[in-house]
Design a protein around this motif. Structure first.
Motif, mmCIF file in Angstrom:
data_model
loop_
_atom_site.group_PDB
_atom_site.id
_atom_site.type_symbol
_atom_site.label_atom_id
_atom_site.label_comp_id
_atom_site.label_asym_id
_atom_site.label_seq_id
_atom_site.Cartn_x
_atom_site.Cartn_y
_atom_site.Cartn_z
ATOM 1 N N ALA A 1 0.813 -1.218 0.000
ATOM 2 C CA ALA A 1 0.000 0.000 0.000
ATOM 3 C C ALA A 1 0.848 1.271 0.000
ATOM 4 O O ALA A 1 0.525 2.230 -0.702
ATOM 5 C CB ALA A 1 -0.949 -0.006 1.185
ATOM 6 N N VAL A 2 1.922 1.292 0.744
ATOM 7 C CA VAL A 2 2.757 2.490 0.821
ATOM 8 C C VAL A 2 3.382 2.805 -0.541
ATOM 9 O O VAL A 2 3.508 3.964 -0.926
ATOM 10 C CB VAL A 2 3.818 2.365 1.941
ATOM 11 C CG1 VAL A 2 4.837 1.287 1.638
ATOM 12 C CG2 VAL A 2 4.485 3.684 2.209
ATOM 13 N N VAL A 3 3.754 1.786 -1.283
ATOM 14 C CA VAL A 3 4.332 1.976 -2.614
ATOM 15 C C VAL A 3 3.250 2.446 -3.582
ATOM 16 O O VAL A 3 3.480 3.355 -4.384
ATOM 17 C CB VAL A 3 5.000 0.681 -3.124
ATOM 18 C CG1 VAL A 3 5.481 0.834 -4.555
ATOM 19 C CG2 VAL A 3 6.135 0.281 -2.202
ATOM 20 N N GLU A 4 2.080 1.854 -3.474
ATOM 21 C CA GLU A 4 0.967 2.280 -4.327
ATOM 22 C C GLU A 4 0.666 3.764 -4.119
ATOM 23 O O GLU A 4 0.500 4.515 -5.079
ATOM 24 C CB GLU A 4 -0.274 1.452 -4.018
ATOM 25 C CG GLU A 4 -1.478 1.860 -4.830
ATOM 26 C CD GLU A 4 -2.740 1.149 -4.415
ATOM 27 O OE1 GLU A 4 -3.709 1.221 -5.188
ATOM 28 O OE2 GLU A 4 -2.784 0.534 -3.336
ATOM 29 N N GLU A 5 0.619 4.189 -2.865
ATOM 30 C CA GLU A 5 0.356 5.604 -2.564
ATOM 31 C C GLU A 5 1.421 6.514 -3.156
ATOM 32 O O GLU A 5 1.111 7.573 -3.700
ATOM 33 C CB GLU A 5 0.273 5.805 -1.055
ATOM 34 C CG GLU A 5 -0.941 5.153 -0.429
ATOM 35 C CD GLU A 5 -0.891 5.144 1.091
ATOM 36 O OE1 GLU A 5 -0.090 5.908 1.684
ATOM 37 O OE2 GLU A 5 -1.650 4.378 1.684
ATOM 38 N N ALA A 6 2.678 6.104 -3.050
ATOM 39 C CA ALA A 6 3.769 6.909 -3.601
ATOM 40 C C ALA A 6 3.676 7.009 -5.121
ATOM 41 O O ALA A 6 3.902 8.083 -5.697
ATOM 42 C CB ALA A 6 5.118 6.314 -3.192
ATOM 43 N N LEU A 7 3.327 5.908 -5.777
ATOM 44 C CA LEU A 7 3.185 5.930 -7.232
ATOM 45 C C LEU A 7 2.025 6.809 -7.664
ATOM 46 O O LEU A 7 2.134 7.565 -8.630
ATOM 47 C CB LEU A 7 3.003 4.509 -7.766
ATOM 48 C CG LEU A 7 4.232 3.620 -7.728
ATOM 49 C CD1 LEU A 7 3.859 2.173 -8.004
ATOM 50 C CD2 LEU A 7 5.278 4.103 -8.715
ATOM 51 N N ILE A 8 0.919 6.704 -6.961
ATOM 52 C CA ILE A 8 -0.236 7.549 -7.274
ATOM 53 C C ILE A 8 0.141 9.011 -7.146
ATOM 54 O O ILE A 8 -0.143 9.829 -8.029
ATOM 55 C CB ILE A 8 -1.434 7.204 -6.366
ATOM 56 C CG1 ILE A 8 -1.987 5.828 -6.739
ATOM 57 C CG2 ILE A 8 -2.519 8.274 -6.457
ATOM 58 C CD1 ILE A 8 -2.992 5.276 -5.748
ATOM 59 N N LYS A 9 0.808 9.345 -6.064
ATOM 60 C CA LYS A 9 1.229 10.732 -5.834
ATOM 61 C C LYS A 9 2.182 11.207 -6.940
ATOM 62 O O LYS A 9 2.042 12.300 -7.470
ATOM 63 C CB LYS A 9 1.890 10.860 -4.466
ATOM 64 C CG LYS A 9 2.268 12.248 -4.091
ATOM 65 C CD LYS A 9 2.855 12.288 -2.694
ATOM 66 C CE LYS A 9 3.243 13.715 -2.333
ATOM 67 N NZ LYS A 9 3.816 13.781 -0.986
ATOM 68 N N LYS A 10 3.124 10.356 -7.299
ATOM 69 C CA LYS A 10 4.112 10.727 -8.323
ATOM 70 C C LYS A 10 3.443 10.983 -9.672
ATOM 71 O O LYS A 10 3.742 11.975 -10.341
ATOM 72 C CB LYS A 10 5.146 9.611 -8.483
ATOM 73 C CG LYS A 10 6.120 9.872 -9.594
ATOM 74 C CD LYS A 10 7.154 8.788 -9.706
ATOM 75 C CE LYS A 10 8.069 9.097 -10.876
ATOM 76 N NZ LYS A 10 9.349 8.467 -10.766
ATOM 77 N N TYR A 11 2.549 10.105 -10.074
ATOM 78 C CA TYR A 11 1.968 10.220 -11.412
ATOM 79 C C TYR A 11 0.756 11.131 -11.478
ATOM 80 O O TYR A 11 0.322 11.485 -12.570
ATOM 81 C CB TYR A 11 1.688 8.843 -11.993
ATOM 82 C CG TYR A 11 2.980 8.130 -12.320
ATOM 83 C CD1 TYR A 11 3.844 8.632 -13.292
ATOM 84 C CD2 TYR A 11 3.389 6.992 -11.633
ATOM 85 C CE1 TYR A 11 5.034 8.025 -13.582
ATOM 86 C CE2 TYR A 11 4.591 6.376 -11.919
ATOM 87 C CZ TYR A 11 5.413 6.886 -12.899
ATOM 88 O OH TYR A 11 6.602 6.290 -13.179
ATOM 89 N N GLN A 12 0.234 11.571 -10.353
ATOM 90 C CA GLN A 12 -0.809 12.595 -10.373
ATOM 91 C C GLN A 12 -0.197 13.933 -10.748
ATOM 92 O O GLN A 12 -0.873 14.775 -11.336
ATOM 93 C CB GLN A 12 -1.487 12.709 -9.006
ATOM 94 C CG GLN A 12 -2.519 11.655 -8.758
ATOM 95 C CD GLN A 12 -3.149 11.791 -7.389
ATOM 96 O OE1 GLN A 12 -2.649 12.490 -6.511
ATOM 97 N NE2 GLN A 12 -4.257 11.106 -7.202
ATOM 98 N N GLN A 13 1.064 14.144 -10.404
ATOM 99 C CA GLN A 13 1.748 15.395 -10.684
ATOM 100 C C GLN A 13 2.147 15.499 -12.155
ATOM 101 O O GLN A 13 2.369 16.579 -12.650
ATOM 102 C CB GLN A 13 2.985 15.516 -9.803
ATOM 103 C CG GLN A 13 2.651 15.607 -8.346
ATOM 104 C CD GLN A 13 3.892 15.552 -7.476
ATOM 105 O OE1 GLN A 13 5.003 15.424 -7.976
ATOM 106 N NE2 GLN A 13 3.710 15.632 -6.174
ATOM 107 N N SER A 14 2.238 14.380 -12.829
ATOM 108 C CA SER A 14 2.681 14.379 -14.231
ATOM 109 C C SER A 14 1.573 14.785 -15.169
ATOM 110 O O SER A 14 0.444 14.600 -15.007
ATOM 111 C CB SER A 14 3.176 12.984 -14.624
ATOM 112 O OG SER A 14 4.259 12.613 -13.823
#
Length: 44
Positions: free
Chosen positions: A31-44
């Protein structure tokens, strides 16, 4: 450091590509990795 056997078949680049297209990766990463990926690619 060894990976958990649950995730050993994955390549990080494959997971990042899936996340980049905003597909669900919740079954592939913790879950922690999923959250980080979501955050990263929302900014793109």
């Amino acid at each position: 450091m060894m990976t958990n056997n649950q995730y050993s078949f994955l390549s990080s680049s494959m997971v990042k590509e899936i996340a980049k297209y905003r597909a669900n990766v919740s079954d592939l990463v913790p879950a922690v990795v999923e959250e980080a990926l979501i955050k990263k690619y929302q900014q793109s």
